[in-house]
Design a protein around this motif. Structure first.
Motif, PDB file in Angstrom:
ATOM      1  N   PHE A  24       0.829  -1.203   0.000  1.00 26.80           N
ATOM      2  CA  PHE A  24       0.000   0.000   0.000  1.00 26.80           C
ATOM      3  C   PHE A  24       0.870   1.263   0.000  1.00 26.80           C
ATOM      4  N   LYS A  25       1.917   1.241   0.819  1.00 27.26           N
ATOM      5  CA  LYS A  25       2.789   2.409   0.927  1.00 27.26           C
ATOM      6  C   LYS A  25       3.477   2.687  -0.407  1.00 27.26           C
ATOM      7  N   LYS A  26       3.898   1.629  -1.069  1.00 23.92           N
ATOM      8  CA  LYS A  26       4.565   1.777  -2.364  1.00 23.92           C
ATOM      9  C   LYS A  26       3.623   2.374  -3.404  1.00 23.92           C
ATOM     10  N   LYS A  27       2.356   1.948  -3.357  1.00 21.32           N
ATOM     11  CA  LYS A  27       1.369   2.449  -4.312  1.00 21.32           C
ATOM     12  C   LYS A  27       0.773   3.793  -3.883  1.00 21.32           C
ATOM     13  N   GLY A  28       1.029   4.157  -2.615  1.00 17.37           N
ATOM     14  CA  GLY A  28       0.555   5.456  -2.136  1.00 17.37           C
ATOM     15  C   GLY A  28      -0.821   5.445  -1.519  1.00 17.37           C
ATOM     16  N   TYR A  29      -1.241   4.294  -0.953  1.00 19.10           N
ATOM     17  CA  TYR A  29      -2.567   4.213  -0.344  1.00 19.10           C
ATOM     18  C   TYR A  29      -2.460   4.154   1.181  1.00 19.10           C
ATOM     19  N   GLU A  30      -3.301   4.923   1.828  1.00 16.23           N
ATOM     20  CA  GLU A  30      -3.343   4.957   3.286  1.00 16.23           C
ATOM     21  C   GLU A  30      -4.793   4.766   3.741  1.00 16.23           C
TER      22      GLU A  30
ATOM     23  N   GLN B 274      -7.998   4.598   6.139  1.00 15.27           N
ATOM     24  CA  GLN B 274      -8.414   5.412   7.271  1.00 15.27           C
ATOM     25  C   GLN B 274      -9.602   4.780   8.007  1.00 15.27           C
ATOM     26  N   LYS B 275     -10.771   5.389   7.932  1.00 15.33           N
ATOM     27  CA  LYS B 275     -11.910   4.920   8.724  1.00 15.33           C
ATOM     28  C   LYS B 275     -12.876   4.054   7.936  1.00 15.33           C
ATOM     29  N   LYS B 276     -13.597   3.193   8.667  1.00 18.31           N
ATOM     30  CA  LYS B 276     -14.642   2.378   8.050  1.00 18.31           C
ATOM     31  C   LYS B 276     -15.859   3.255   7.745  1.00 18.31           C
ATOM     32  N   LEU B 277     -16.412   3.073   6.554  1.00 20.20           N
ATOM     33  CA  LEU B 277     -17.599   3.808   6.144  1.00 20.20           C
ATOM     34  C   LEU B 277     -18.854   2.962   6.247  1.00 20.20           C
TER      35      LEU B 277
ATOM     36  N   LYS C   2      -6.792   7.356   1.509  1.00 28.02           N
ATOM     37  CA  LYS C   2      -6.178   8.523   0.880  1.00 28.02           C
ATOM     38  C   LYS C   2      -5.064   8.072  -0.050  1.00 28.02           C
ATOM     39  N   ASN C   3      -4.996   8.705  -1.205  1.00 30.66           N
ATOM     40  CA  ASN C   3      -3.867   8.497  -2.098  1.00 30.66           C
ATOM     41  C   ASN C   3      -2.809   9.530  -1.711  1.00 30.66           C
ATOM     42  N   THR C   4      -1.767   9.066  -1.055  1.00 33.56           N
ATOM     43  CA  THR C   4      -0.754   9.990  -0.525  1.00 33.56           C
ATOM     44  C   THR C   4       0.046  10.678  -1.631  1.00 33.56           C
ATOM     45  N   LYS C   5       0.014  10.126  -2.828  1.00 40.09           N
ATOM     46  CA  LYS C   5       0.767  10.726  -3.938  1.00 40.09           C
ATOM     47  C   LYS C   5       0.012  11.902  -4.557  1.00 40.09           C
ATOM     48  N   THR C   6      -1.337  11.796  -4.544  1.00 40.49           N
ATOM     49  CA  THR C   6      -2.152  12.843  -5.164  1.00 40.49           C
ATOM     50  C   THR C   6      -2.925  13.677  -4.140  1.00 40.49           C
ATOM     51  N   GLY C   7      -3.107  13.101  -2.934  1.00 44.63           N
ATOM     52  CA  GLY C   7      -3.907  13.772  -1.906  1.00 44.63           C
ATOM     53  C   GLY C   7      -5.389  13.511  -2.047  1.00 44.63           C
ATOM     54  N   ASP C   8      -5.784  12.713  -3.054  1.00 40.42           N
ATOM     55  CA  ASP C   8      -7.196  12.443  -3.307  1.00 40.42           C
ATOM     56  C   ASP C   8      -7.777  11.464  -2.287  1.00 40.42           C
ATOM     57  N   LYS C   9      -9.068  11.657  -2.001  1.00 33.16           N
ATOM     58  CA  LYS C   9      -9.794  10.691  -1.181  1.00 33.16           C
ATOM     59  C   LYS C   9     -10.125   9.474  -2.039  1.00 33.16           C
ATOM     60  N   VAL C  10     -10.115   8.309  -1.427  1.00 30.16           N
ATOM     61  CA  VAL C  10     -10.393   7.060  -2.130  1.00 30.16           C
ATOM     62  C   VAL C  10     -11.298   6.202  -1.251  1.00 30.16           C
TER      63      VAL C  10
ATOM     64  N   PHE D 266      -9.853  -0.500  -4.816  1.00 32.16           N
ATOM     65  CA  PHE D 266      -9.740   0.946  -4.613  1.00 32.16           C
ATOM     66  C   PHE D 266     -10.570   1.669  -5.672  1.00 32.16           C
ATOM     67  N   MET D 267     -11.496   2.492  -5.194  1.00 31.97           N
ATOM     68  CA  MET D 267     -12.445   3.140  -6.095  1.00 31.97           C
ATOM     69  C   MET D 267     -12.588   4.626  -5.784  1.00 31.97           C
ATOM     70  N   GLU D 268     -13.233   5.300  -6.712  1.00 29.96           N
ATOM     71  CA  GLU D 268     -13.555   6.716  -6.552  1.00 29.96           C
ATOM     72  C   GLU D 268     -14.376   6.928  -5.274  1.00 29.96           C
ATOM     73  N   PHE D 269     -14.037   7.944  -4.527  1.00 31.12           N
ATOM     74  CA  PHE D 269     -14.762   8.275  -3.298  1.00 31.12           C
ATOM     75  C   PHE D 269     -15.922   9.206  -3.623  1.00 31.12           C
ATOM     76  N   CYS D 270     -17.102   8.838  -3.166  1.00 30.12           N
ATOM     77  CA  CYS D 270     -18.285   9.683  -3.360  1.00 30.12           C
ATOM     78  C   CYS D 270     -18.756  10.157  -1.982  1.00 30.12           C
ATOM     79  N   GLY D 271     -18.423  11.385  -1.665  1.00 31.99           N
ATOM     80  CA  GLY D 271     -18.642  11.893  -0.315  1.00 31.99           C
ATOM     81  C   GLY D 271     -20.063  12.240   0.052  1.00 31.99           C
ATOM     82  N   GLY D 272     -20.983  12.156  -0.905  1.00 34.68           N
ATOM     83  CA  GLY D 272     -22.372  12.525  -0.614  1.00 34.68           C
ATOM     84  C   GLY D 272     -23.236  11.382  -0.136  1.00 34.68           C
ATOM     85  N   GLY D 273     -22.639  10.200   0.078  1.00 36.30           N
ATOM     86  CA  GLY D 273     -23.433   9.045   0.508  1.00 36.30           C
ATOM     87  C   GLY D 273     -24.220   8.463  -0.647  1.00 36.30           C
ATOM     88  N   ASP D 274     -25.252   7.665  -0.323  1.00 35.34           N
ATOM     89  CA  ASP D 274     -26.094   7.109  -1.389  1.00 35.34           C
ATOM     90  C   ASP D 274     -27.468   7.768  -1.374  1.00 35.34           C
TER      91      ASP D 274
END
Length: 292
Positions: free
Chosen positions: A21-27, A29-32, A44-52, A102-110
């Motif tokens: 994960f560290k090599k690919k840049g994934y960290e 975090q919390k269970k959704l 989090k993608n530590t290389k881009t800063g994007d939520k995942v 690992f997929m796109e994060f959709c922060g608005g829920g369903d």
């Protein structure tokens, strides 16, 4: 995948997986969320800063049939489905008896959560999200010859800027015989009960593309009414109501526009051959007038 943080839970990773994960840049975090086939974590993608979003599946806890049949199907579906109204796949990692998607994060829920929180939606707001979902589904049907087979409001996620994205392709299947150049009937009765078409309820081979459209009619009703259209807990009653045009008319009520009522009825045509297609959904007057 998406949703708000439900539990402050993290996952324990073995050193080898953590190094990958560290090599690919994934960290992680919390269970959704947690479902029948695994958990969903915010990452989090530590290389881009994007939520995942990460779907984690314990391969020791799923049956052999799932691993042999549905798991390869979901992977194929996720890789093949690339549309602005579907959740984008970033990466798949198999490690230590677990599968990490690992997929796109959709922060608005369903949409299910949105309706539960805010109540039934207006026709215009419903039309906005319904149209986006229909565009994703039409792309799957027309371009990939693939049926989703688990259409429901829980599987329509919202981005932080309120765009709808279709997700969860665990039951997706290519339902087209390339050699014969025709649609193949499905004999796997999957999906979610309130959304099942009459053919699935009756356990007869069915047109999976048409089944998706029936489920879209249920999605439409749920968004507008904040309840299910049919009493699915009683199978005999369920089938009777699905075939009863008078019941459907009464269930729709009188507050909806005529075009909206007509779209429901076309989605709920019992005869699969006469049911509206996903492509024709997009040309329906209610859609083209944007729910007005």
């Amino acid at each position: 995948m998406g949703g708000e943080d439900k539990k402050d839970e993290t996952i324990n990773l073995d050193p080898k997986t953590e190094a990958v994960f560290k090599k690919k840049g994934y960290e992680l975090q919390k269970k959704l969320a947690e479902g029948a086939f695994g958990q969903v974590y915010k990452a989090k993608n530590t290389k881009t800063g994007d939520k995942v979003a990460v779907k984690v599946m314990n391969l020791d806890k799923v049956g052999e049939k799932f691993k042999e049949k549905f798991l390869p199907r979901e992977m194929a579906a996720l890789i093949g489905v690339k549309h602005e109204n579907t959740c984008e796949l970033y990466d798949i990692i198999k490690a230590n008896h677990r599968l990490y998607i690992f997929m796109e994060f959709c922060g608005g829920g369903d949409i299910s959560g949105y309706v539960q929180k805010n109540g039934a939606l207006s026709e215009e707001k419903t039309c906005f999200w319904f149209t986006q979902t229909a565009q994703a589904l039409s792309f799957m049907h027309q371009n990939l010859h693939m049926a989703h087979r688990d259409i429901k409001i829980d599987n329509i996620l919202l981005t932080e800027n309120q765009m709808a994205k279709l997700t969860d392709f665990g039951f997706a299947k290519i339902c087209w015989d390339e050699k014969k150049d025709k649609m193949e009937l499905s004999k796997t009765y999957c999906g979610t009960e309130p959304y099942e078409c009459p053919q699935i309820v009756a356990r007869v081979p069915y047109n999976a593309f048409a089944a998706d459209v029936w489920a879209m009619g249920v999605v439409l009703f749920c968004m507008l009414q904040n309840k299910f259209p049919f009493h699915w807990n009683d199978k005999k009653k369920f089938i009777k109501e699905q075939k009863d045009k008078k019941y459907i008319e009464e269930r729709l009520g009188t507050k909806l526009s005529q075009d909206c009522r007509d779209l429901h009825i076309q989605c709920w045509t019992e005869d699969e051959g006469k049911r509206i297609t996903s492509q024709d959904l997009l040309n329906h007057p209610w859609i083209t007038r944007k729910g007005k």
